[in-house]
Write an enzyme that holds these catalytic residues in place. Structure first.
Site, mmCIF file in Angstrom:
data_model
loop_
_atom_site.group_PDB
_atom_site.id
_atom_site.type_symbol
_atom_site.label_atom_id
_atom_site.label_comp_id
_atom_site.label_asym_id
_atom_site.label_seq_id
_atom_site.Cartn_x
_atom_site.Cartn_y
_atom_site.Cartn_z
ATOM 1 N N HIS A 66 -2.446 -11.442 -1.054
ATOM 2 C CA HIS A 66 -2.535 -12.337 -2.222
ATOM 3 C C HIS A 66 -1.618 -11.899 -3.354
ATOM 4 C CE1 HIS A 66 -5.464 -9.223 -3.375
ATOM 5 N NE2 HIS A 66 -6.017 -9.429 -2.217
ATOM 6 N N HIS A 94 1.153 -4.915 -9.589
ATOM 7 C CA HIS A 94 1.305 -6.114 -8.768
ATOM 8 C C HIS A 94 1.587 -7.279 -9.706
ATOM 9 C CE1 HIS A 94 -2.840 -6.241 -10.147
ATOM 10 N NE2 HIS A 94 -2.666 -7.551 -10.125
ATOM 11 N N HIS A 96 1.444 -11.856 -10.421
ATOM 12 C CA HIS A 96 0.957 -13.215 -10.150
ATOM 13 C C HIS A 96 2.085 -14.139 -10.579
ATOM 14 C CE1 HIS A 96 -3.255 -11.621 -9.933
ATOM 15 N NE2 HIS A 96 -2.707 -10.718 -10.729
ATOM 16 N N GLU A 106 -1.399 -15.469 -15.689
ATOM 17 C CA GLU A 106 -2.872 -15.625 -15.691
ATOM 18 C C GLU A 106 -3.347 -15.811 -17.134
ATOM 19 O OE1 GLU A 106 -4.376 -12.402 -12.916
ATOM 20 O OE2 GLU A 106 -4.639 -14.280 -11.845
ATOM 21 N N HIS A 119 0.959 -6.820 -13.685
ATOM 22 C CA HIS A 119 -0.238 -6.049 -14.035
ATOM 23 C C HIS A 119 -0.097 -4.595 -13.610
ATOM 24 C CE1 HIS A 119 -2.845 -9.967 -14.023
ATOM 25 N NE2 HIS A 119 -2.227 -9.758 -15.186
ATOM 26 N N THR A 201 -9.092 -10.131 -12.185
ATOM 27 C CA THR A 201 -8.856 -11.582 -12.130
ATOM 28 C C THR A 201 -8.908 -12.115 -10.704
ATOM 29 O OG1 THR A 201 -6.463 -11.369 -11.860
ATOM 30 C CG2 THR A 201 -7.325 -11.450 -14.140
HETATM 31 C C1 LIG Z 1 -11.828 -3.961 -6.215
HETATM 32 C C2 LIG Z 1 -10.723 -3.406 -5.341
HETATM 33 C C3 LIG Z 1 -9.648 -4.443 -5.055
HETATM 34 N N1 LIG Z 1 -9.148 -5.112 -6.246
HETATM 35 C C4 LIG Z 1 -8.374 -4.465 -7.125
HETATM 36 O O1 LIG Z 1 -8.121 -3.278 -7.015
HETATM 37 C C5 LIG Z 1 -7.806 -5.252 -8.267
HETATM 38 C C6 LIG Z 1 -7.050 -4.593 -9.233
HETATM 39 C C7 LIG Z 1 -6.523 -5.315 -10.316
HETATM 40 C C8 LIG Z 1 -6.737 -6.683 -10.418
HETATM 41 S S1 LIG Z 1 -6.082 -7.577 -11.780
HETATM 42 N N2 LIG Z 1 -5.350 -8.897 -11.222
HETATM 43 O O2 LIG Z 1 -7.190 -7.968 -12.595
HETATM 44 O O3 LIG Z 1 -5.119 -6.703 -12.414
HETATM 45 C C9 LIG Z 1 -7.490 -7.345 -9.463
HETATM 46 C C10 LIG Z 1 -8.022 -6.626 -8.374
HETATM 47 C C11 LIG Z 1 -11.316 -2.972 -3.969
HETATM 48 N N3 LIG Z 1 -12.147 -1.814 -4.144
HETATM 49 C C12 LIG Z 1 -11.675 -0.569 -4.303
HETATM 50 C C13 LIG Z 1 -12.735 0.300 -4.427
HETATM 51 C C14 LIG Z 1 -13.901 -0.455 -4.370
HETATM 52 C C15 LIG Z 1 -15.264 -0.104 -4.475
HETATM 53 C C16 LIG Z 1 -16.217 -1.114 -4.400
HETATM 54 C C17 LIG Z 1 -15.798 -2.446 -4.193
HETATM 55 C C18 LIG Z 1 -14.449 -2.792 -4.115
HETATM 56 C C19 LIG Z 1 -13.517 -1.778 -4.199
HETATM 57 ZN ZN LIG Z 2 -3.426 -8.950 -11.348
#
Ligand SMILES: C[C@H](CNC(=O)c1ccc(S(N)(=O)=O)cc1)Cn1ccc2ccccc21
Ligand SMILES: [Zn+2]
Length: 259
Positions: A66, A94, A96, A106, A119, A201
């Site tokens: 994504h 990363h 968007h 975003e 981001h 997000t």
């Molecule tokens: C969330 C994580 C995966 N998502 C992200 O790391 C992430 C980072 C930044 C953004 S943004 N666009 O807001 O900058 C969005 C998603 C998976 N993950 C890693 C450890 C972990 C522990 C429990 C559940 C899920 C877990």
């Molecule tokens: Zn992001």
């Protein structure tokens, strides 16, 4: 559960089914209403936001289905401003983007959408032991949001845009033997920004992010933006319009560091 994405069938309007926090009290992104943002000299004026990044000696790129993500291996620190004395460690960055230049960011500024948004994701290493430990804590993460607008090429971004062609499919990873200094991905003015308490997000949409969105956009060339649009997502479609529209501000205030 159909994997979440950005299509009609699995996009942002459907995320609330599997991730009820989608309608939570501190969701991101938001529309930044510039006249409503409050200048807050004590918290923000006193200790300036500061980054101390170590250049990557090689660049690890991942098409995670994504977005395109660069995994950071060196110790890079973000502190100051709304983060106070806590030191947040750079984990990854990363982007968007849209299918066309008129959309893709975003966060929006008085309703204006930029072509893309970069981001830089950090976790609170002063309080937690790892990204996974911090990811669900209310003060666990800090993300720098940088607006991208079409213009001259960004040299530091070339290592990513020049390799999108080799990262076409979801799950593709590669390591490029070149250096990258994340500092050079930031706008020249890092004093003027908006900040507010928000969330990831994308699902799981954890409400753990202190957002810092810079006012000054960075320019990427048309070719660099086109390179992003040629990536392929986990459904085999062109990875485009991978942005969540603004969520409700609810009881939050956006602060700004400039008058
Ligand atoms: C969330 C994580 C995966 N998502 C992200 O790391 C992430 C980072 C930044 C953004 S943004 N666009 O807001 O900058 C969005 C998603 C998976 N993950 C890693 C450890 C972990 C522990 C429990 C559940 C899920 C877990
Ligand atoms: Zn992001």
């Amino acid at each position: 559960m159909a994997h979440w994405g950005y299509m009609t069938t699995n996009g942002p309007s459907t995320w609330g089914k599997d991730f009820p926090i989608a309608n939570g009290e501190r969701q991101s992104p938001i529309d930044i209403v510039t006249t409503a943002a409050e200048y807050d000299s004590d918290v923000l004026g006193s200790n300036a936001l500061s980054t101390n990044y170590t250049p990557e000696s090689e660049v690890k790129l991942v098409n995670n289905g994504h977005s395109i993500m660069c995994q950071i291996t060196k110790k890079g620190v973000l502190t100051g401003g709304p983060l106070g004395k806590d030191e947040y460690r750079l984990e990854q960055f990363h982007l968007h983007w849209g299918a066309e230049d008129n959309r893709g960011s975003e966060h929006t500024v008085d309703g204006k959408m930029y072509a893309s948004e970069l981001h830089l994701v950090h976790w609170n290493a002063s309080k937690y032991s790892s990204f996974a430990d911090a990811v669900q804590k209310p003060d666990g993460l800090a993300v720098l949001g940088i607006f991208i607008t079409p213009g001259v090429a960004c040299n530091q971004f070339k290592v990513i845009s020049d390799n999108c062609g080799k990262l076409k499919t979801s799950g593709a990873e590669m390591t490029v033997d070149t250096t990258l200094d994340p500092t050079l991905l930031l706008p020249s003015n890092t004093s003027d920004y908006w900040t507010y308490l928000g969330s990831l997000t994308t699902p799981p949409l954890f409400e753990s992010v202190t957002w810092i969105v810079f006012k000054e956009p960075v320019e990427y060339s048309k070719e660099q933006l086109l390179a992003l649009r040629n990536l392929v997502d986990s459904d085999g479609n062109h990875m485009q319009d991978n942005y969540r529209p603004p969520a409700a501000l609810k009881q939050r205030k956006v602060k700004k560091t400039f008058t």
